[in-house]
Design a protein around this motif. Structure first.
Motif, short mmCIF file in Angstrom:
data_model
loop_
_atom_site.label_atom_id
_atom_site.label_comp_id
_atom_site.label_asym_id
_atom_site.label_seq_id
_atom_site.Cartn_x
_atom_site.Cartn_y
_atom_site.Cartn_z
N GLN A 33 0.87 -1.73 0.10
CA GLN A 33 -0.04 0.11 0.14
C GLN A 33 0.76 1.83 0.18
O GLN A 33 0.78 1.93 -0.99
CB GLN A 33 -1.17 -0.04 1.05
N ILE A 34 2.31 0.97 0.99
CA ILE A 34 2.50 2.34 0.78
C ILE A 34 3.23 2.58 -0.73
O ILE A 34 3.52 3.95 -1.02
CB ILE A 34 3.53 2.63 1.87
N ILE A 35 3.75 1.52 -0.78
CA ILE A 35 4.61 1.45 -2.42
C ILE A 35 3.56 2.36 -3.16
O ILE A 35 4.23 2.45 -4.43
CB ILE A 35 5.12 0.22 -3.06
N LEU A 36 2.28 1.38 -3.73
CA LEU A 36 1.71 2.35 -4.40
C LEU A 36 1.16 3.93 -3.98
O LEU A 36 0.91 4.42 -5.04
CB LEU A 36 -0.17 1.57 -4.66
N GLY A 79 8.39 0.85 11.94
CA GLY A 79 9.32 1.45 11.28
C GLY A 79 10.10 0.92 9.76
O GLY A 79 10.20 0.87 9.18
N HIS A 80 9.70 -0.58 10.72
CA HIS A 80 10.06 -1.83 9.75
C HIS A 80 9.31 -2.25 8.23
O HIS A 80 10.63 -1.59 7.29
CB HIS A 80 10.21 -3.22 9.89
N VAL A 81 8.00 -1.26 8.31
CA VAL A 81 6.92 -1.43 6.78
C VAL A 81 7.85 -0.35 5.92
O VAL A 81 8.40 -0.39 5.40
CB VAL A 81 5.95 -1.44 7.13
N SER A 86 10.70 1.92 1.27
CA SER A 86 12.42 2.17 1.24
C SER A 86 13.31 0.90 0.07
O SER A 86 14.05 1.55 -0.41
CB SER A 86 12.81 2.56 1.74
N VAL A 87 13.19 0.59 1.16
CA VAL A 87 14.91 -1.15 0.15
C VAL A 87 13.57 -1.56 -1.58
O VAL A 87 14.98 -1.41 -2.25
CB VAL A 87 14.55 -2.60 0.55
N GLU A 88 12.47 -1.79 -1.35
CA GLU A 88 12.50 -2.53 -2.78
C GLU A 88 11.88 -0.58 -3.67
O GLU A 88 12.92 -1.01 -4.69
CB GLU A 88 10.77 -2.62 -2.28
N PHE A 89 12.11 0.44 -2.66
CA PHE A 89 11.64 2.06 -3.91
C PHE A 89 13.38 2.10 -4.40
O PHE A 89 13.81 1.74 -5.64
CB PHE A 89 11.03 3.03 -4.01
N MET A 136 11.07 8.56 3.08
CA MET A 136 10.56 7.00 4.04
C MET A 136 11.28 6.82 5.30
O MET A 136 11.04 6.32 5.93
CB MET A 136 9.93 6.10 3.11
N MET A 137 12.95 6.85 4.87
CA MET A 137 13.84 6.69 5.84
C MET A 137 14.20 7.66 6.93
O MET A 137 14.24 7.17 7.59
CB MET A 137 14.87 6.45 5.11
N VAL A 138 13.57 8.77 5.80
CA VAL A 138 13.77 9.56 7.18
C VAL A 138 13.34 9.71 7.87
O VAL A 138 12.87 10.45 8.95
CB VAL A 138 13.90 11.26 6.45
N ASP A 139 11.48 9.69 7.91
CA ASP A 139 10.51 9.13 8.02
C ASP A 139 10.26 8.87 9.36
O ASP A 139 10.29 9.04 10.46
CB ASP A 139 9.32 9.38 7.31
N VAL A 140 11.41 7.37 10.02
CA VAL A 140 11.01 6.23 10.67
C VAL A 140 11.83 7.10 11.33
O VAL A 140 11.90 6.49 13.02
CB VAL A 140 12.28 5.07 9.40
N GLY A 141 13.20 7.98 11.59
CA GLY A 141 13.73 8.67 12.75
C GLY A 141 14.66 7.80 13.10
O GLY A 141 15.21 8.23 13.97
#
Length: 338
Positions: A33-36, A79-81, A86-89, A136-141
């Protein structure tokens, strides 16, 4: 996007990753869902190209590693989601860039994005996806997770440049080639696994073990792909068999065949790898030479070696269903060419 994994040509007798898929299914639904959502843009061409590749399947193994390596420590956050997405992108961006550099026509059994929209659009959409990944990485903190994935991004780019330098170079050694795939492929597997225990707040020892698992799995995965390019099928690869050969890529089976060949055979490799017009009969001859010198079989043996290293690294991580599923993922990787 309900399908989490696509496993071409898998039979019930072969090792699979269904256990891993089941364990991370809820997280992968969120990742999808995040990817889309993050692939969207007011610029119509961006989601069109991004979704062409994202929706074309693939095992999504890298983000599943992130989820599993966090879940195995009982992590309950979100955070892992975000890191898995991020990894998939990052991976998708790399594929878009790779196809331009390699002038590839097919990707995952479909026309490559560059064939439909052109090289410039493919590169720029890849850049957009990288930008979204870092947001997205930044959003994880987590500064540590950001450091690990940003370093991986730089290393992957270095690997692409290394591969460009090795292309068509018949003097490339096994050590030089392994350096290429460690950077180009294994670095993202390693980072994807490592950020799991990072976001779960685990010790340096656990982070190192997860990273080692991912690195060794990534090496095994790439070497199996190398073997499949000469000993597999288009269904296994998602592209045409022999594409590496036609593109003049130096892979480990080629390195072995050249090292073990006579002067006449090395002249054949030089002509084919440096030439622009490679025929089907040339590919048949290349495969015959590889079989003659055990190049494909020995590449598979190298893959099994790295797979065994991955399983050994897993022994340092918590035992249980997640450890078992990650070990099965190694077996699946190797089984693709068995």
């Amino acid at each position: 996007m309900a399908v989490v994994a696509s496993l071409p040509n898998q039979t019930p007798e072969q090792p699979g990753i269904q256990s891993l898929v089941d364990l991370v299914s809820a997280g992968m639904e969120d990742v999808n869902q995040i990817i889309l959502a993050k692939a969207g843009s007011n610029v119509d061409l961006i989601p069109e190209i991004a979704r062409h590749l994202i929706s074309s399947g693939g095992k999504r193994l890298r983000p599943m590693l992130t989820l599993a390596c966090a879940q195995m420590f009982g992590y309950q956050g979100a955070g892992h989601v975000m890191l898995a997405a991020s990894v998939e992108f990052m991976h998708t961006a790399t594929l878009l860039h790779d196809d331009v550099v390699d002038e590839s026509d097919m990707r995952r059994g479909k026309l490559a994005a560059r064939k439909l929209w052109g090289n410039q659009a493919s590169v720029l959409v890849g850049d957009y996806l990288l930008g979204q990944a870092f947001k997205m990485m930044v959003d994880v903190g987590s500064l540590e997770a950001l450091r690990i994935l940003s370093e991986a991004s730089a290393v992957i780019a270095e690997g692409e440049v290394l591969q460009l330098g090795a292309a068509k170079n018949i003097q490339t050694t096994e050590a030089e080639y392994l350096r290429v795939i460690e950077a180009k492929t294994a670095a993202l597997f390693a980072a994807a696994a490592e950020v799991g225990p990072v976001v779960a707040g685990q010790s340096d020892a656990m982070k190192a073990a997860a990273r080692s698992y991912g690195m060794e799995l990534g090496l095994a995965f790439q070497l199996v792909d190398d073997a499949l390019d000469y000993g597999g099928t288009s269904a296994d690869l998602g592209k045409e068999v022999g594409d590496d050969f036609r593109e003049g890529k130096i892979t480990l089976p080629v390195v072995f065949a050249i090292e073990r060949g006579n002067e006449q055979e090395r002249a054949f490799w030089k002509r084919c790898l440096e030439g622009e017009d490679v025929s089907d009969s040339d590919l048949e001859e290349a495969i015959a030479l590889m079989k003659k010198h055990g190049a494909i079989a020995d590449t598979v043996e190298r893959a099994k070696h790295y797979g065994a290293n991955a399983v050994k690294a897993l022994e340092q991580l918590p035992s249980g269903a997640h450890q078992d599923a990650l070990a099965e993922a190694v077996a699946f990787c190797i089984s693709r060419v068995s």
